[in-house]
Design a protein around this motif. Sequence first.
Motif, PDB file in Angstrom:
ATOM      1  N   TYR A  83       0.855  -1.175   0.000  1.00 15.53           N
ATOM      2  CA  TYR A  83       0.000   0.000   0.000  1.00 15.53           C
ATOM      3  C   TYR A  83       0.895   1.230   0.000  1.00 15.53           C
ATOM      4  N   VAL A  84       0.643   2.153  -0.919  1.00 13.81           N
ATOM      5  CA  VAL A  84       1.372   3.418  -0.952  1.00 13.81           C
ATOM      6  C   VAL A  84       0.344   4.543  -0.960  1.00 13.81           C
ATOM      7  N   GLY A  85       0.432   5.430   0.029  1.00 17.38           N
ATOM      8  CA  GLY A  85      -0.526   6.532   0.078  1.00 17.38           C
ATOM      9  C   GLY A  85      -0.382   7.336   1.352  1.00 17.38           C
ATOM     10  N   ASN A  86      -1.280   8.305   1.508  1.00 15.34           N
ATOM     11  CA  ASN A  86      -1.271   9.172   2.685  1.00 15.34           C
ATOM     12  C   ASN A  86      -1.954   8.501   3.869  1.00 15.34           C
ATOM     13  N   ASN A  87      -1.738   9.043   5.057  1.00 18.32           N
ATOM     14  CA  ASN A  87      -2.465   8.616   6.243  1.00 18.32           C
ATOM     15  C   ASN A  87      -3.685   9.514   6.361  1.00 18.32           C
ATOM     16  N   ASN A  88      -4.862   8.960   6.097  1.00 18.74           N
ATOM     17  CA  ASN A  88      -6.075   9.771   6.041  1.00 18.74           C
ATOM     18  C   ASN A  88      -6.519  10.285   7.398  1.00 18.74           C
ATOM     19  N   LEU A  89      -6.257   9.520   8.450  1.00 15.37           N
ATOM     20  CA  LEU A  89      -6.561  10.024   9.787  1.00 15.37           C
ATOM     21  C   LEU A  89      -5.764  11.294  10.062  1.00 15.37           C
ATOM     22  N   ASP A  90      -4.480  11.275   9.676  1.00 11.78           N
ATOM     23  CA  ASP A  90      -3.627  12.445   9.904  1.00 11.78           C
ATOM     24  C   ASP A  90      -4.049  13.639   9.054  1.00 11.78           C
ATOM     25  N   ILE A  91      -4.595  13.375   7.884  1.00 12.58           N
ATOM     26  CA  ILE A  91      -5.091  14.465   7.039  1.00 12.58           C
ATOM     27  C   ILE A  91      -6.204  15.217   7.770  1.00 12.58           C
ATOM     28  N   GLY A  92      -7.166  14.474   8.312  1.00 12.59           N
ATOM     29  CA  GLY A  92      -8.259  15.099   9.058  1.00 12.59           C
ATOM     30  C   GLY A  92      -7.773  15.806  10.302  1.00 12.59           C
ATOM     31  N   ARG A  93      -6.799  15.193  10.982  1.00 17.43           N
ATOM     32  CA  ARG A  93      -6.253  15.819  12.191  1.00 17.43           C
ATOM     33  C   ARG A  93      -5.574  17.146  11.865  1.00 17.43           C
ATOM     34  N   SER A  94      -4.821  17.157  10.769  1.00 20.18           N
ATOM     35  CA  SER A  94      -4.129  18.391  10.378  1.00 20.18           C
ATOM     36  C   SER A  94      -5.117  19.505  10.059  1.00 20.18           C
ATOM     37  N   ALA A  95      -6.220  19.138   9.384  1.00 22.73           N
ATOM     38  CA  ALA A  95      -7.252  20.131   9.067  1.00 22.73           C
ATOM     39  C   ALA A  95      -7.859  20.702  10.347  1.00 22.73           C
ATOM     40  N   ALA A  96      -8.109  19.827  11.317  1.00 18.63           N
ATOM     41  CA  ALA A  96      -8.700  20.285  12.582  1.00 18.63           C
ATOM     42  C   ALA A  96      -7.736  21.177  13.353  1.00 18.63           C
ATOM     43  N   GLU A  97      -6.460  20.822  13.349  1.00 22.83           N
ATOM     44  CA  GLU A  97      -5.472  21.641  14.057  1.00 22.83           C
ATOM     45  C   GLU A  97      -5.433  23.056  13.498  1.00 22.83           C
ATOM     46  N   TYR A  98      -5.526  23.162  12.168  1.00 24.31           N
ATOM     47  CA  TYR A  98      -5.474  24.502  11.582  1.00 24.31           C
ATOM     48  C   TYR A  98      -6.775  25.261  11.860  1.00 24.31           C
ATOM     49  N   ILE A  99      -7.915  24.625  11.582  1.00 24.72           N
ATOM     50  CA  ILE A  99      -9.196  25.322  11.748  1.00 24.72           C
ATOM     51  C   ILE A  99      -9.433  25.685  13.214  1.00 24.72           C
ATOM     52  N   CYS A 100      -9.294  24.686  14.094  1.00 18.98           N
ATOM     53  CA  CYS A 100      -9.626  24.914  15.506  1.00 18.98           C
ATOM     54  C   CYS A 100      -8.579  25.739  16.236  1.00 18.98           C
ATOM     55  N   GLY A 101      -7.320  25.461  15.940  1.00 15.58           N
ATOM     56  CA  GLY A 101      -6.248  26.155  16.643  1.00 15.58           C
ATOM     57  C   GLY A 101      -5.855  27.463  16.011  1.00 15.58           C
ATOM     58  N   GLU A 102      -5.371  27.395  14.762  1.00 16.08           N
ATOM     59  CA  GLU A 102      -4.857  28.589  14.096  1.00 16.08           C
ATOM     60  C   GLU A 102      -5.958  29.614  13.809  1.00 16.08           C
TER      61      GLU A 102
END
Length: 371
Positions: free
Chosen positions: A185-204
């Motif tokens: 399997y080659v690809g992104n970590n989708n859980l981390d994608i959602g987490r990164s979005a939340a960190e920016y929206i909620c935090g930043e």
Amino acid sequence: MKKILAICLAAVMVLSLIACGGETSKKEENNEPAKEETAGLDKSCVGRFADSTTFDPDTEEDAMAGGELSDKGSLDDLDIDWSTVKAAIIVKTLSNESWTNIAGGIKDALEARGVKTVDLAAPDSESDAEQQQALCDALVNKGYDIIFMSPQGDTTLDAQCREAHDAGTLVVNAFDATMQGADLYVGNNNLDIGRSAAEYICGEWCGEEGQVAVIEGLPGAYASINRTAGFLEKCEDYDGIEVVADAVGNWDRQEAMDQAATIINQYPDIKGIYCCNDTMALGAIEAVKEADKLGEICVIGSDGVEGAIASIGDGEQTGTIDLNLYEGGKMAGEASLYLLAGIEMPRVVKVPQIVITKDNTDDHIGYDGDK
């Protein structure tokens, strides 16, 4: 984007070949693949996870970062004639820039090593599992050494994966869904994608206080499920954040625009919306503009497609989780050749992603159509 056009034309040619049955050799008349065996290839990796039942690429510990592939040594130093290797790619669709980028990266990586046969096929839409299955059925017995599959859902190409293994073909799951029997399997970590979005929206953006929402992709799609789960999980870390809506946009721009408009009407104080891909984010930002709230409501997407990057540069879409799709496709192509060369590889190769906003659009690694 000359390269994308070339990819699409190649796909049309493959579909035509599949429909017509291609040129039939004597071996094919006897239901045998018409291909020459390549000296030096190691097929012992084929079917190495055939008995798997609980695989999830986002939580798999047998993994490595894509940037570490060069630590496996140089493919150029191996005594293998890559020109006789045959490969096929079947992605979800070619009507979405994300998948043309992935397919383009795979194709370019293989051809850079001398692989001459790289066929491409894709269904008309990202939700047509039956057409994808039919196209894959037509490919699996054509004597390929490698097939890159991006299934519409978690089980939609499992049977085709088994058939490919029976034919001695390496199967690489490229970027989406959980094909239990895939060799890599080659690809992104989708859980981390959602987490990164939340960190920016909620935090930043929100300063850890305010109302936010998420617009999911196609129900049942692995990427949509895990990106949403990662987002909601991370939102719980902020006591002042309230998730007021979880809507479905089906990866569609118009549907996402309509959903965002409804959310904004119901929750006029909303501060942020996460969309599970950039196509939907571009729709959501239209709803924000119509509500005259540009600059007030943060819209984050996922993928890092050129349309989203342009919108970010214009001060409209707030940001995207750039999934590095073209370079990730190249990682998938390279990793498959390491496996075929008999070099030990983990089950998962993780493609990195970064948050892109107007402050760092130069960091975006997009798809250069002239490559």
